[in-house]
Design an enzyme around this catalytic site. Structure first.
Site, PDB file in Angstrom:
ATOM      1  NE  ARG A 115      -2.308  -1.221   3.574  1.00 54.83           N
ATOM      2  CZ  ARG A 115      -1.734  -0.418   4.451  1.00 54.83           C
ATOM      3  NH1 ARG A 115      -1.784   0.895   4.315  1.00 54.83           N
ATOM      4  NH2 ARG A 115      -1.108  -0.907   5.505  1.00 54.83           N
TER       5      ARG A 115
ATOM      6  CE1 TYR B  98       1.627  -7.062  -3.450  1.00 53.99           C
ATOM      7  CE2 TYR B  98       0.669  -5.610  -1.802  1.00 53.99           C
ATOM      8  CZ  TYR B  98       1.337  -6.775  -2.139  1.00 53.99           C
ATOM      9  OH  TYR B  98       1.693  -7.660  -1.164  1.00 53.99           O
ATOM     10  N   GLY B  99      -2.686  -5.548  -4.138  1.00 55.34           N
ATOM     11  CA  GLY B  99      -3.402  -5.733  -2.875  1.00 55.34           C
ATOM     12  C   GLY B  99      -4.320  -4.608  -2.457  1.00 55.34           C
ATOM     13  N   GLY B 100      -4.037  -4.086  -1.283  1.00 57.24           N
ATOM     14  CA  GLY B 100      -4.907  -3.092  -0.668  1.00 57.24           C
ATOM     15  C   GLY B 100      -5.122  -1.845  -1.520  1.00 57.24           C
TER      16      GLY B 100
ATOM     17  CE  LYS C  16      -6.963  -3.743   5.175  1.00 57.23           C
ATOM     18  NZ  LYS C  16      -5.595  -4.116   5.389  1.00 57.23           N
TER      19      LYS C  16
ATOM     20  CG  HIS D 208      -6.829  -3.042  10.134  1.00 57.42           C
ATOM     21  ND1 HIS D 208      -5.518  -2.619  10.244  1.00 57.42           N
ATOM     22  CD2 HIS D 208      -6.806  -4.048   9.238  1.00 57.42           C
ATOM     23  CE1 HIS D 208      -4.744  -3.343   9.449  1.00 57.42           C
ATOM     24  NE2 HIS D 208      -5.507  -4.225   8.828  1.00 57.42           N
TER      25      HIS D 208
ATOM     26  CB  SER E  85      -0.544  -3.373   7.994  1.00 58.18           C
ATOM     27  OG  SER E  85      -1.733  -2.664   7.722  1.00 58.18           O
TER      28      SER E  85
ATOM     29  CB  CYS F  86       1.074  -6.072  13.897  1.00 67.09           C
ATOM     30  SG  CYS F  86       2.233  -4.771  13.469  1.00 67.09           S
TER      31      CYS F  86
ATOM     32  CE  LYS G 149      -5.305  -7.006  10.729  1.00 61.82           C
ATOM     33  NZ  LYS G 149      -3.952  -6.439  10.675  1.00 61.82           N
TER      34      LYS G 149
ATOM     35  CG  ASN H 161       0.673 -15.621  12.009  1.00 60.71           C
ATOM     36  OD1 ASN H 161       1.166 -16.738  11.924  1.00 60.71           O
ATOM     37  ND2 ASN H 161       0.920 -14.666  11.134  1.00 60.71           N
TER      38      ASN H 161
ATOM     39  CG  ASP I 281      -7.199  -7.233   6.945  1.00 64.49           C
ATOM     40  OD1 ASP I 281      -6.248  -6.970   7.712  1.00 64.49           O
ATOM     41  OD2 ASP I 281      -7.444  -6.558   5.933  1.00 64.49           O
TER      42      ASP I 281
ATOM     43  CG  ASN J 145       3.340  -6.414   1.916  1.00 65.45           C
ATOM     44  OD1 ASN J 145       2.726  -6.957   2.839  1.00 65.45           O
ATOM     45  ND2 ASN J 145       2.750  -5.565   1.081  1.00 65.45           N
TER      46      ASN J 145
ATOM     47  NE  ARG K 206       0.287  -8.615   2.609  1.00 64.67           N
ATOM     48  CZ  ARG K 206      -0.265  -8.223   3.753  1.00 64.67           C
ATOM     49  NH1 ARG K 206      -1.360  -8.799   4.205  1.00 64.67           N
ATOM     50  NH2 ARG K 206       0.296  -7.264   4.464  1.00 64.67           N
TER      51      ARG K 206
ATOM     52  NE  ARG L 266       5.687  -6.065  13.516  1.00 61.19           N
ATOM     53  CZ  ARG L 266       6.073  -7.308  13.247  1.00 61.19           C
ATOM     54  NH1 ARG L 266       7.277  -7.703  13.610  1.00 61.19           N
ATOM     55  NH2 ARG L 266       5.283  -8.134  12.602  1.00 61.19           N
TER      56      ARG L 266
ATOM     57  N   GLY M  66       1.167 -19.899  18.524  1.00 57.01           N
ATOM     58  CA  GLY M  66       0.226 -20.751  19.260  1.00 57.01           C
ATOM     59  C   GLY M  66       0.243 -20.495  20.760  1.00 57.01           C
TER      60      GLY M  66
ATOM     61  CG  ASN N 248       0.458 -15.112  20.793  1.00 57.86           C
ATOM     62  OD1 ASN N 248       1.383 -14.910  21.587  1.00 57.86           O
ATOM     63  ND2 ASN N 248       0.528 -14.772  19.523  1.00 57.86           N
TER      64      ASN N 248
HETATM   65  P1  GTP Z   1      -2.219  -7.546   7.496  1.00 58.80           P
HETATM   66  O1  GTP Z   1      -2.718  -8.610   6.582  1.00 58.80           O
HETATM   67  O2  GTP Z   1      -1.130  -6.720   6.876  1.00 58.80           O
HETATM   68  O3  GTP Z   1      -3.304  -6.674   8.062  1.00 58.80           O
HETATM   69  O4  GTP Z   1      -1.429  -8.254   8.690  1.00 58.80           O
HETATM   70  P2  GTP Z   1      -1.768  -9.228   9.895  1.00 58.80           P
HETATM   71  O5  GTP Z   1      -2.045  -8.405  11.101  1.00 58.80           O
HETATM   72  O6  GTP Z   1      -2.782 -10.244   9.506  1.00 58.80           O
HETATM   73  O7  GTP Z   1      -0.358  -9.919  10.160  1.00 58.80           O
HETATM   74  P3  GTP Z   1       0.106 -11.451  10.087  1.00 58.80           P
HETATM   75  O8  GTP Z   1      -0.667 -12.340  10.997  1.00 58.80           O
HETATM   76  O9  GTP Z   1       0.160 -11.843   8.666  1.00 58.80           O
HETATM   77  O10 GTP Z   1       1.585 -11.364  10.690  1.00 58.80           O
HETATM   78  C1  GTP Z   1       2.588 -10.626  10.096  1.00 58.80           C
HETATM   79  C2  GTP Z   1       3.953 -10.959  10.622  1.00 58.80           C
HETATM   80  O11 GTP Z   1       3.982 -10.981  12.045  1.00 58.80           O
HETATM   81  C3  GTP Z   1       4.433 -12.323  10.145  1.00 58.80           C
HETATM   82  O12 GTP Z   1       5.730 -12.190   9.646  1.00 58.80           O
HETATM   83  C4  GTP Z   1       4.408 -13.169  11.384  1.00 58.80           C
HETATM   84  O13 GTP Z   1       5.406 -14.139  11.354  1.00 58.80           O
HETATM   85  C5  GTP Z   1       4.588 -12.159  12.515  1.00 58.80           C
HETATM   86  N1  GTP Z   1       3.885 -12.623  13.740  1.00 58.80           N
HETATM   87  C6  GTP Z   1       2.565 -12.933  13.832  1.00 58.80           C
HETATM   88  N2  GTP Z   1       2.254 -13.349  15.092  1.00 58.80           N
HETATM   89  C7  GTP Z   1       3.401 -13.289  15.806  1.00 58.80           C
HETATM   90  C8  GTP Z   1       3.733 -13.590  17.168  1.00 58.80           C
HETATM   91  O14 GTP Z   1       2.899 -13.990  17.989  1.00 58.80           O
HETATM   92  N3  GTP Z   1       5.022 -13.383  17.552  1.00 58.80           N
HETATM   93  C9  GTP Z   1       5.970 -12.933  16.674  1.00 58.80           C
HETATM   94  N4  GTP Z   1       7.215 -12.760  17.113  1.00 58.80           N
HETATM   95  N5  GTP Z   1       5.706 -12.663  15.367  1.00 58.80           N
HETATM   96  C10 GTP Z   1       4.437 -12.819  14.945  1.00 58.80           C
HETATM   97  C1  SPV Z   2      -2.766  -4.434   5.338  1.00 58.55           C
HETATM   98  O1  SPV Z   2      -1.827  -3.785   4.866  1.00 58.55           O
HETATM   99  O2  SPV Z   2      -3.292  -4.135   6.443  1.00 58.55           O
HETATM  100  C2  SPV Z   2      -3.294  -5.602   4.615  1.00 58.55           C
HETATM  101  C3  SPV Z   2      -2.769  -5.890   3.281  1.00 58.55           C
HETATM  102  O3  SPV Z   2      -4.171  -6.297   5.123  1.00 58.55           O
HETATM  103  S1  SPV Z   2      -3.493  -4.870   2.069  1.00 58.55           S
HETATM  104  O4  SPV Z   2      -4.672  -5.588   1.522  1.00 58.55           O
HETATM  105  O5  SPV Z   2      -2.509  -4.662   1.011  1.00 58.55           O
HETATM  106  O6  SPV Z   2      -3.942  -3.634   2.649  1.00 58.55           O
HETATM  107 MN    MN Z   3      -4.834  -5.468   7.096  1.00 58.19          MN
END
Ligand code: GTP
Ligand code: SPV
Ligand code: MN
Length: 591
Positions: A78, A206-208, A215, A235, A257, A259, A261, A263, A284, A374, A376, A407, A501, A503
């Protein structure tokens, strides 16, 4: 009436037909193709995308139904500096959004769009955000000259006839136009027109920036609609926690983003917490509205995940590993000689040689990353083995807890609970996070990202925080509010908390707090777990000293932190709710 065939329109909706006609006359494509969302259509569009080189078919033995895509190297995330809220006045958009007068922006972008689809196909993509029949669902159309976007929208939304049926003859649909142009950063605009429920995106693929349901509609336009109509566009992931007794508790969490979600929403709890399970509703975006029983109900408007690939492996996210083993589009990962994909943090050892995300030869000695940070995956949520059936419930799910989390390598403890809604809004409003590769520029810098919505709030952020405070009155049984930080580091720069996990241990405490069955003690920041109220058994090397370290509140760090709250507050001062200043005073007094 709503059964379209072979690219013809399947609607008699006059407003839709005349608008599509108007855009086609402007962009002058050779062909207009209406998507119906059928399986046969998807197959045909994929074949077309493969034939034109937009997609590469991956090894069907290793990754059945999977395709590989590379975006232009100048177009990988983005771009916030190219994103505009074209509200009637700049004051409405507020100090955290770029603004241009709607008339001026329309002129500029229609200028770019004029004739830009000569020799190309215009895909008409009708889509539904939310489960069919949901009172919260919204219909949008994306008119795009990108087959990659048409296919991605097919995975990310309920696309095609289902949306036309839902819309019927109504005119309250989102008008989205996407023109690739020549993918040049200087001609890249992601522009929103809240008054017209319209979005125009040019110069990116690209994406978002271009999946306009995500978004653009679900958050930027959605937040404007939510404020007018008394709901919230956030979000946030949505998950359901199942306890060993089968009780289900629903939680929404706002992390910025990249951070965590996706996972967190797909978490596989450790063996130690036998009987606890997590089910995904969304990864998301959450649309939330008070229900008749006085609780806050959430739906996931999306139907697929556009998730970060690097770091995905059978330890961090086994459900995602399974999900993306088939029927997935990969964008900007590395390509191996046997037509499989690779990324940093994948299971196993790196390939001896492959092509990086730009298509250059890569070996483990290469200095650059093979997959873009980034990069995806695009996968329909139906392929998530942990998908909660409630993801398709038109009424949504009642939310018991809202979690904010940034983060942060320092300052922020692993977990605390806000004292009440007003305090929780302050905690969310002042959230800070290190920037990531999900947006161009600034990676690593800590910035204020209120409710993880800084890049996505479609109006004045001060009014948005007021809306949060006001929502309390509309929710008789408000969710409890928490803050987490998975990313705190020790002096050596290693993560203090194992994350992923594990968490679940924190989530269990949160759920137990919602049901008034977990202990906590008061701290300056809020309620925190007592050392023995968080189940830490079976965590190797996680000593009580480590727990103290990850929960520590250091006075000097917090003096700096509050100064940073102040910077945001000064920016928003003309419309900052006084309640937040009061919360700040209380925090100072407690510290
Ligand atoms: P967007 O799709 O951009 O909105 O992101 P998201 O919030 O869904 O993030 P996502 O779960 O894809 O995690 C992004 C990054 O954070 C990855 O590289 C993960 O490996 C890392 N990550 C996720 N959960 C954890 C955690 O509990 N600990 C650590 N150290 N890293 C994490
Ligand atoms: C974000 O950046 O928060 C995403 C990926 O979820 S994107 O769809 O590119 O915005
Ligand atoms: Mn997002």
């Amino acid at each position: 009436m709503t059964k379209s065939t072979s690219g013809k329109s399947g609607t008699a909706n006059k407003a839709v037909l005349s608008w599509v006609d108007q855009i086609a006359k402007l962009c002058k494509p050779d062909r207009v193709y209406w998507c119906n969302g059928s399986k046969a259509e998807r197959k045909a569009l994929i074949a077309e995308a493969v034939a034109s080189g937009v997609l590469l078919k991956l090894n069907p033995k290793k990754r059945p139904g999977c395709y590989y895509h590379r975006s232009n190297p100048n177009d990988v995330a983005r771009v916030e500096q190219s994103t505009f809220m074209c509200s009637e006045s700049q004051e409405e958009a507020g100090p955290t959004n770029n603004w241009m007068a709607p008339k001026e922006m329309y002129e500029r972008l229609y200028g770019y769009a004029a004739g830009s689809m000569r020799g190309r196909t215009l895909y008409v993509v009708p889509y539904l955000m939310g489960p069919p029949g949901s009172p919260m669902a919204k219909v949008g159309f994306e008119l795009t000259d990108s087959i990659y976007v048409a296919l991605s929208m097919g995975a990310m939304t309920r696309m095609g006839d289902v949306a036309l049926e839902e819309l019927g003859n109504r005119e309250d649909f989102n008008r989205g136009l996407h023109c690739m142009l020549d993918i040049h950063p200087e001609r890249r605009y992601i522009s929103h027109f809240p008054k017209d429920n319209a979005v125009i995106s040019v110069g990116s693929n690209y994406g978002g920036n271009v999946l306009l349901g995500k978004k653009c509609l679900a958050l930027r336009i959605g937040s404007c609609l939510g404020r007018q109509e008394g709901w919230m566009a956030e979000h946030m992931l949505i998950l359901g926690v199942e306890s060993p007794t089968g009780e289900k508790t629903y939680v929404a969490a706002a992390f910025p983003s990249a951070c965590g979600k996706t996972n967190f929403a797909m978490m596989m709890p450790p063996a130690r917490l036998k009987g606890w399970r997590v089910w995904t509703i969304g990864d998301d975006i959450a649309w939330m509205k008070p229900g008749p029983d006085g609780r806050l109900y959430a739906i996931n408007p999306e139907a697929g995940y556009f998730g970060v690939v690097p770091g995905t492996n059978s330890q961090s996210n086994p459900a995602a590993v399974e999900m993306i083993s088939h029927d997935t589009i990969f964008t900007n990962v590395a390509l191996t000689p046997d037509l499989d994909v690779w990324w940093e943090g994948k299971d196993g050892s790196p390939p001896r040689e492959c092509l990086d995300w730009k298509g250059n030869k890569w070996t483990p000695d290469s200095r650059e990353k093979a997959a873009h940070p980034n990069s995806r995956f695009t996968a329909p949520m139906a392929n998530n083995p942990l998908l909660a059936p409630e993801a398709n419930d038109p009424q949504g799910v009642p939310i018991s807890a809202i979690i904010f989390g940034g983060r942060r390598s320092d300052t922020m403890p692993l977990v605390f609970q806000a004292f009440n809604w007003g305090h929780g809004v302050y905690v969310g409003a002042t959230m800070g996070s290190e920037m990531t590769a999900a947006a161009v520029g600034g990676a690593g810098q800590v910035r204020r990202d209120p409710m993880a919505m800084l890049p996505f709030c479609g109006y004045h952020m001060g009014d948005y925080l007021r809306h949060w405070i006001n929502m309390h009155k509309a929710i008789k049984h408000p969710p409890r509010i928490f803050h987490v930080n998975w990313f705190r580091k020790d002096q050596q720069g290693a993560f203090l908390w194992p994350g992923f996990g594990e968490n679940m241990r924190v989530l269990k405490w949160i759920v137990d707090r919602c049901h008034a069955r977990a202990d906590a003690e008061e701290s300056a920041l809020g309620w925190v777990p007592k050392p023995d109220s968080l189940d830490l058994a079976g965590l190797s090397n996680f000593t009580p000293a480590r727990f103290e370290q990850v929960q520590a509140i250091h006075a000097e760090e917090w003096r700096r932190e509050i100064m940073m709250h102040e910077e945001l507050f000064i920016k928003l001062h003309t419309r900052l709710p006084k309640e937040l200043i009061f919360q700040r005073e209380l925090l100072l007094a407690r510290l």
